[in-house]
Motif scaffolding. Structure first.
Motif, PDB file in Angstrom:
ATOM      1  N   ASN A 123       0.892  -1.128  -0.163  1.00  0.00           N
ATOM      2  CA  ASN A 123      -0.096   0.178   0.036  1.00  0.00           C
ATOM      3  C   ASN A 123       0.840   1.256   0.026  1.00  0.00           C
ATOM      4  O   ASN A 123       0.763   2.371  -0.756  1.00  0.00           O
ATOM      5  N   ILE A 124       1.907   1.120   0.689  1.00  0.00           N
ATOM      6  CA  ILE A 124       2.934   2.370   0.772  1.00  0.00           C
ATOM      7  C   ILE A 124       3.470   2.514  -0.774  1.00  0.00           C
ATOM      8  O   ILE A 124       3.517   3.790  -1.075  1.00  0.00           O
ATOM      9  N   ILE A 125       3.924   1.624  -1.316  1.00  0.00           N
ATOM     10  CA  ILE A 125       4.569   1.770  -2.640  1.00  0.00           C
ATOM     11  C   ILE A 125       3.379   2.124  -3.415  1.00  0.00           C
ATOM     12  O   ILE A 125       3.885   3.132  -4.536  1.00  0.00           O
ATOM     13  N   LYS A 126       2.302   1.710  -3.391  1.00  0.00           N
ATOM     14  CA  LYS A 126       1.002   1.982  -4.523  1.00  0.00           C
ATOM     15  C   LYS A 126       0.733   3.762  -4.161  1.00  0.00           C
ATOM     16  O   LYS A 126       0.873   4.612  -5.009  1.00  0.00           O
ATOM     17  N   LYS A 127       0.764   4.418  -3.011  1.00  0.00           N
ATOM     18  CA  LYS A 127       0.757   5.710  -2.822  1.00  0.00           C
ATOM     19  C   LYS A 127       1.917   6.424  -3.276  1.00  0.00           C
ATOM     20  O   LYS A 127       1.918   7.747  -3.856  1.00  0.00           O
ATOM     21  N   PHE A 128       3.053   5.731  -3.011  1.00  0.00           N
ATOM     22  CA  PHE A 128       4.344   6.542  -3.411  1.00  0.00           C
ATOM     23  C   PHE A 128       4.192   6.792  -4.878  1.00  0.00           C
ATOM     24  O   PHE A 128       4.675   7.999  -5.215  1.00  0.00           O
ATOM     25  N   LYS A 129       3.866   5.863  -5.651  1.00  0.00           N
ATOM     26  CA  LYS A 129       3.910   5.852  -6.995  1.00  0.00           C
ATOM     27  C   LYS A 129       2.882   6.915  -7.487  1.00  0.00           C
ATOM     28  O   LYS A 129       3.025   7.456  -8.567  1.00  0.00           O
ATOM     29  N   GLU A 130       1.765   7.068  -6.877  1.00  0.00           N
ATOM     30  CA  GLU A 130       0.771   7.944  -7.287  1.00  0.00           C
ATOM     31  C   GLU A 130       1.280   9.300  -7.215  1.00  0.00           C
ATOM     32  O   GLU A 130       1.174  10.115  -7.942  1.00  0.00           O
TER      33      GLU A 130
END
Length: 309
Positions: A123-130
């Motif tokens: 979830n952190i990586i998903k938010k970061f990529k956004e």
């Protein structure tokens, strides 16, 4: 660019390229061929740089076995921290420049364990990529000690693990989150209805848990040992998915990290909280004497926000 070094009142002209060769040879496991690929040059060129440095120092930097490099001599061991510091400063200068000119573009390398990569970070990586779609994320998986070394040597910008990170003075660590273990059993298992399990009862069953050095396995072994118990570990694995699969197949009772239990994926299993093995803290680490890119700091902030830190 040259660096002036005074040794026994004798002035030496040591080229930055020679020091870079030593550094990349070490972090690539003394494999000159691999180091040459990273530096986009030839193996013979690296050998010449090493020979030139050793001639100037009048001492060998590497231990050799035939033509192979197998380690560092005492002189090499003494030089390495200073070489690492030089390139840490260079990386910091580069990062300042890159943040000024291209703040949302670059590469962020994370070194972490399988448990963190699989169960905590998605979830952190998903938010970061956004937030940073043009930043390339590189995810390296390793054991905690290797993760610490990767951050120290500049092979990773950020390290995330439970063990080893706090034990190194080169690293600056930030608390991430606390966790403990869970016992997992099939839903039709005789232990499934219990709210807690004492150690002697747990030790009487064949156990499936982590490989040594990962996810609190050392604490599990120590707890049983201090209680005078010798449980039968029928399977040790790096991956909680593997542990869960074999518990579901009836091989034994599982002990996994609490964040690794996924009831939606393993609907035939149930988890029982246990506090026998203690509480653990996962840490986020960067090199203490270097500055990472601003988007790396943003990644750390996202991690801390995940658990309200």
């Amino acid at each position: 660019m040259a660096i002036d070094v005074v040794v026994n009142q004798r002035h030496l002209q040591i080229q930055l390229k020679q020091l870079e060769t030593v550094w990349h040879t070490v972090i690539n496991g003394y494999n000159l061929s691999q180091a040459a690929q990273v530096l986009h040059t030839s193996q013979s060129s690296l050998s010449k740089h090493i020979s030139a440095l050793e001639n100037q120092l009048k001492a060998e930097v590497f231990v050799r076995q035939g033509k192979r490099l197998t380690g560092l001599t005492p002189v090499g061991e003494a030089l390495l921290p200073h070489i690492e510091s030089i390139f840490t400063e260079i990386r910091t200068i580069e990062n300042i420049s890159l943040d000024y000119n291209n703040p949302h573009t670059g590469t962020l390398t994370l070194a972490t364990t399988h448990t963190q990569a699989r169960y905590v970070l998605p979830n952190i990586i998903k938010k970061f990529k956004e937030q940073f779609p043009k930043v390339q994320l590189v995810l390296q998986q390793a054991d905690p000690q290797t993760i610490a070394n990767m951050v120290i040597r500049g092979q990773a910008d950020i390290g995330i693990a439970t063990e080893a990170l706090l034990q190194n003075s080169y690293l600056r660590c930030y608390r991430y989150y606390d966790w403990s273990h869970r016992v997992i059993v099939p839903k039709d298992h005789e232990l499934a209805e219990l709210e807690s399990i004492d150690l002697p009862t747990l030790a009487s069953y064949p156990l499936v848990t982590y490989h040594g050095g990962f996810t609190g396995r050392g604490a599990i072994d120590q707890t049983f040992h201090e209680a005078g118990l010798e449980p039968e570990i029928v399977l040790a694995a790096l991956d909680a998915d593997v542990i869960s699969t074999y518990v579901g197949a009836g091989l034994g009772v599982g002990i996994i990290a609490e964040m690794a239990f996924e009831p939606g994926h393993y609907q035939n299993l149930t988890a029982i909280p246990v506090d026998h093995f203690g509480r653990f803290t996962s840490w986020i680490a960067v090199r203490d004497d270097a500055e990472i890119r601003q988007f790396g700091k943003a990644f750390i902030k996202l991690c801390q926000q995940q658990f309200g830190n």
